[in-house]
Design an enzyme around this catalytic site. Structure first.
Site, PDB file in Angstrom:
ATOM      1  N   GLU A   1       0.771   1.929 -10.284  1.00 25.32           N
ATOM      2  CA  GLU A   1       0.007   2.015  -9.037  1.00 25.32           C
ATOM      3  C   GLU A   1      -0.554   3.436  -8.849  1.00 25.32           C
ATOM      4  O   GLU A   1      -1.685   3.606  -8.396  1.00 25.32           O
ATOM      5  CB  GLU A   1       0.921   1.633  -7.873  1.00 25.32           C
ATOM      6  CG  GLU A   1       0.209   1.113  -6.654  1.00 25.32           C
ATOM      7  CD  GLU A   1      -0.511   2.200  -5.882  1.00 25.32           C
ATOM      8  OE1 GLU A   1       0.018   3.316  -5.833  1.00 25.32           O
ATOM      9  OE2 GLU A   1      -1.602   1.936  -5.363  1.00 25.32           O
TER      10      GLU A   1
ATOM     11  N   TYR B   1      -4.215   9.987  -1.368  1.00 23.89           N
ATOM     12  CA  TYR B   1      -3.089   9.896  -2.295  1.00 23.89           C
ATOM     13  C   TYR B   1      -2.125  11.078  -2.274  1.00 23.89           C
ATOM     14  O   TYR B   1      -0.978  10.935  -2.673  1.00 23.89           O
ATOM     15  CB  TYR B   1      -3.611   9.603  -3.707  1.00 23.89           C
ATOM     16  CG  TYR B   1      -3.647   8.111  -3.992  1.00 23.89           C
ATOM     17  CD1 TYR B   1      -4.323   7.254  -3.141  1.00 23.89           C
ATOM     18  CD2 TYR B   1      -2.972   7.571  -5.082  1.00 23.89           C
ATOM     19  CE1 TYR B   1      -4.341   5.890  -3.379  1.00 23.89           C
ATOM     20  CE2 TYR B   1      -2.978   6.210  -5.330  1.00 23.89           C
ATOM     21  CZ  TYR B   1      -3.662   5.375  -4.480  1.00 23.89           C
ATOM     22  OH  TYR B   1      -3.661   4.024  -4.703  1.00 23.89           O
TER      23      TYR B   1
ATOM     24  N   CYS C   1       4.270   1.598  -0.716  1.00 23.72           N
ATOM     25  CA  CYS C   1       2.909   1.471  -0.162  1.00 23.72           C
ATOM     26  C   CYS C   1       2.930   0.603   1.093  1.00 23.72           C
ATOM     27  O   CYS C   1       3.536  -0.465   1.109  1.00 23.72           O
ATOM     28  CB  CYS C   1       2.013   0.856  -1.221  1.00 23.72           C
ATOM     29  SG  CYS C   1       0.398   0.358  -0.615  1.00 23.72           S
TER      30      CYS C   1
ATOM     31  N   CYS D   1      -4.137   1.296   4.608  1.00 19.23           N
ATOM     32  CA  CYS D   1      -5.153   2.344   4.453  1.00 19.23           C
ATOM     33  C   CYS D   1      -6.408   1.833   3.753  1.00 19.23           C
ATOM     34  O   CYS D   1      -7.491   2.372   3.973  1.00 19.23           O
ATOM     35  CB  CYS D   1      -4.592   3.498   3.641  1.00 19.23           C
ATOM     36  SG  CYS D   1      -2.822   3.608   3.634  1.00 19.23           S
TER      37      CYS D   1
ATOM     38  N   THR E   1      -4.672  -4.789  -2.524  1.00 23.63           N
ATOM     39  CA  THR E   1      -3.435  -4.409  -1.838  1.00 23.63           C
ATOM     40  C   THR E   1      -3.354  -5.012  -0.430  1.00 23.63           C
ATOM     41  O   THR E   1      -4.322  -4.957   0.328  1.00 23.63           O
ATOM     42  CB  THR E   1      -3.367  -2.872  -1.746  1.00 23.63           C
ATOM     43  OG1 THR E   1      -3.352  -2.350  -3.068  1.00 23.63           O
ATOM     44  CG2 THR E   1      -2.131  -2.410  -1.000  1.00 23.63           C
TER      45      THR E   1
ATOM     46  N   HIS F   1     -10.408   6.765   0.005  1.00 21.38           N
ATOM     47  CA  HIS F   1      -9.097   6.302  -0.454  1.00 21.38           C
ATOM     48  C   HIS F   1      -8.416   7.321  -1.375  1.00 21.38           C
ATOM     49  O   HIS F   1      -7.193   7.467  -1.347  1.00 21.38           O
ATOM     50  CB  HIS F   1      -9.210   4.940  -1.134  1.00 21.38           C
ATOM     51  CG  HIS F   1      -7.922   4.187  -1.091  1.00 21.38           C
ATOM     52  ND1 HIS F   1      -7.217   3.960   0.069  1.00 21.38           N
ATOM     53  CD2 HIS F   1      -7.153   3.653  -2.081  1.00 21.38           C
ATOM     54  CE1 HIS F   1      -6.094   3.324  -0.190  1.00 21.38           C
ATOM     55  NE2 HIS F   1      -6.031   3.123  -1.495  1.00 21.38           N
TER      56      HIS F   1
ATOM     57  N   CYS G   1       0.178   9.736   1.186  1.00 24.29           N
ATOM     58  CA  CYS G   1       1.206   8.691   1.071  1.00 24.29           C
ATOM     59  C   CYS G   1       2.167   8.984  -0.084  1.00 24.29           C
ATOM     60  O   CYS G   1       3.382   8.839   0.058  1.00 24.29           O
ATOM     61  CB  CYS G   1       0.571   7.318   0.918  1.00 24.29           C
ATOM     62  SG  CYS G   1      -0.232   7.015  -0.665  1.00 24.29           S
TER      63      CYS G   1
ATOM     64  N   GLU H   1       0.003  -6.854  -4.452  1.00 21.66           N
ATOM     65  CA  GLU H   1      -1.420  -7.036  -4.752  1.00 21.66           C
ATOM     66  C   GLU H   1      -1.713  -8.497  -5.084  1.00 21.66           C
ATOM     67  O   GLU H   1      -0.857  -9.206  -5.615  1.00 21.66           O
ATOM     68  CB  GLU H   1      -1.831  -6.140  -5.938  1.00 21.66           C
ATOM     69  CG  GLU H   1      -2.118  -4.699  -5.549  1.00 21.66           C
ATOM     70  CD  GLU H   1      -0.897  -3.889  -5.144  1.00 21.66           C
ATOM     71  OE1 GLU H   1       0.208  -4.181  -5.635  1.00 21.66           O
ATOM     72  OE2 GLU H   1      -1.044  -2.960  -4.319  1.00 21.66           O
TER      73      GLU H   1
HETATM   74 FE1  SF4 Z   1      -0.841   2.264  -0.379  1.00 22.41          FE
HETATM   75 FE2  SF4 Z   1      -1.158   4.903  -0.390  1.00 22.41          FE
HETATM   76 FE3  SF4 Z   1      -3.255   3.304  -0.877  1.00 22.41          FE
HETATM   77 FE4  SF4 Z   1      -2.160   3.482   1.576  1.00 22.41          FE
HETATM   78  S1  SF4 Z   1      -3.225   5.111   0.428  1.00 22.41           S
HETATM   79  S2  SF4 Z   1      -2.795   1.619   0.521  1.00 22.41           S
HETATM   80  S3  SF4 Z   1       0.013   3.710   1.096  1.00 22.41           S
HETATM   81  S4  SF4 Z   1      -1.387   3.538  -2.154  1.00 22.41           S
END
Ligand code: SF4
Length: 480
Positions: free
Chosen positions: A444, A297, A100, A104, A191, A293, A300, A258
């Site tokens: 996660e 997913y 991660c 984002c 995060t 958000h 990433c 985190e």
């Molecule tokens: Fe992390 Fe993916 Fe969330 Fe971006 S979208 S903060 S890379 S888990």
């Protein structure tokens, strides 16, 4: 001013003075601390890749406020193309970090607050949007990394914020003053919090009139007085301090990093307050942030999975199993599961739409489907990777034994697979697979961007089940 490089980002963190604790230690310089450097490195890549010609189109864009070139992580989406490019950007970065890269969350918070403040002002005659646009301009011009701090500790989940025994179970306003507000409470598992420049704080759930003091949104610098960060533990985190190979991904770590952020009577000036008691907009903000958000997913995680599939294939080659039909079948299954997630993220982006303010958000139903699929497919992908790896995933000797003058030769001899691949190469691949599929990284995927039940609730709200019933009645010739 202007876009930063990764090195400039690190230097900018060193000019800040946030209060951070980790395993009993008060951290003075997180950039140099082994527990934090992988997370800083991953976030730094969101700066460095913006300067690479190959990735420039994905990681940079034009500010709708100033017309200047900016990092996409500070951008407000204004088209379907923006939404799709975000997904492609996340996949491209995830392929490089295998972990991660954190930035984002704040990006999605900026987009959610941008449109919600506009809608609040229209209904209530407030001036939140103007205030927010001013802050956004500063974030864009200084290329700041902002955390998105939404989740409250929540105490007794059966009770709303205002009925909790401990009023701080949800972050709330304790005082309204001429020059700002004072807040108390905390935000959990945030995060990238410790290596951000500031926090964008948002409410966590739908609120009623009784919860008005909990309907609060604001921005604070990471080192504002009373803001305390307590960094969480991760699987195998002591390996960051005593070895390299055994970390699996020593450069970028396992997950984002985190923290629990405590707000102990923190003062926020009015210019940084973007919701103050408008409880009827709390859910809107949650839904828009969550949609943004959850849209991510399949971007990433697909990038990370590209690296995981590569590691599984390389390990199979190192062990001489790569030609076996069942191994190749498992690799194909991993690709299928991963690309399904990518399809979902692209689809919810293509079906996005314009908000009254002119910015774009992804389709909420499809974004929630994307994230719910991640809570399943990533586990299945990890299961297949572990299947391919074999039992060595759980039993491989440590790096110190590999390098030990007395027993190192035995570790080397008996950890070797095929003749032309060094034992250390095989061990490195095992450790990378271990880091990506065991422990915190999986959790996660389950709970990041909200737990599966949160997605189910939004899917039910968006599904229009009554419409589906009408379709069935029509086909079956059943009178209304
Ligand atoms: Fe992390 Fe993916 Fe969330 Fe971006 S979208 S903060 S890379 S888990």
């Amino acid at each position: 001013m202007g876009m930063m490089t990764g090195e400039q980002y690190r230097e900018s963190l060193q000019r800040l003075n946030p209060e951070i604790y980790y395993m009993g230690e008060n951290i003075k310089s997180l950039v140099d601390h082994p527990a934090f450097t992988p997370h800083v490195n991953a976030a730094a890549l969101t700066y460095d890749m913006a300067g690479e010609p190959e990735f420039e189109e994905l990681l940079t864009t034009t500010s709708h406020l100033t017309g200047e070139k900016i990092n996409r992580f500070t951008h407000i989406h204004h088209s379907h193309d923006d939404l799709v490019k975000k997904i492609k950007m996340l996949r491209a970065i995830g392929q490089q970090t295998g972990s991660c890269f954190q930035r984002c969350v704040g990006h999605d918070g900026l987009n959610a607050v941008y449109s919600v403040t506009y809608d609040i002002d229209k209904k209530k005659g407030t001036d939140y949007h103007k205030r927010f646009v001013k802050l956004l301009g500063e974030i864009q011009s200084q290329d700041l990394m902002v955390s998105g701090a939404m989740t409250d500790p929540k105490g007794d989940r059966s009770l709303p914020p205002s009925k909790q025994q401990d009023p701080d179970a949800y972050l709330h306003i304790v005082e309204r003053k001429d020059d700002g507000i004072v807040v108390n409470g905390a935000k959990a598992h945030i995060t990238g919090a410790v290596n951000s420049h500031g926090h964008l704080v948002m409410p966590t759930s739908a609120m009623t009139e009784d919860d008005a003091n909990y309907a609060v949104c604001f921005y604070v610098p990471v080192d504002a007085p009373g803001v305390i960060h307590i960094f969480g533990r991760q699987t195998n985190d002591t390996r960051k301090c005593d070895c390299v190979i055994d970390q699996g991904n020593p450069e970028y770590g396992i997950v984002g990093g985190e923290a629990l952020i405590v707000f102990d009577k923190v003062f926020v000036p009015w210019e940084h307050v973007f919701m103050c008691g408008e409880h009827d907009f709390a859910y809107e903000l949650v839904e828009r942030f969550a949609t943004a958000h959850r849209q991510n997913y399949g971007g990433c995680k697909t990038g990370l999975t590209d690296a995981l599939i590569g590691a599984s294939y390389l390990l199979a080659e190192a062990q001489g199993t790569h030609r076996a039909a069942h191994i190749r079948g498992k690799l194909v299954d991993m690709v299928h599961l991963s690309e399904t997630l990518y399809c979902c993220s692209v689809a919810c982006s293509c079906q996005g739409f314009a908000m009254p303010v002119g910015s774009y958000m992804a389709d909420p139903l499809l974004a929630n489907v994307t994230k719910l699929n991640v809570t399943r497919n990533i586990y299945e992908i990890a299961r297949l990777a572990q299947d391919i790896a074999g039992g060595v995933l759980a039993t491989t000797p440590g790096e110190t034994d590999l390098k030990d003058p007395r027993i190192g030769k035995y570790v080397d001899k008996y950890m070797k697979g095929v003749a032309d691949v060094p034992a250390e190469t095989r061990i490195r691949l095992i450790r990378l697979l271990e880091a990506m599929t065991c422990g915190t990284a999986l959790a996660e995927s389950m709970h990041g961007a909200g737990s599966p039940q949160a997605q189910r609730i939004m899917i039910e709200r968006q599904a229009n089940l009554e419409h589906k019933k009408r379709l069935a009645r029509k086909l079956a010739k059943i009178d209304e």
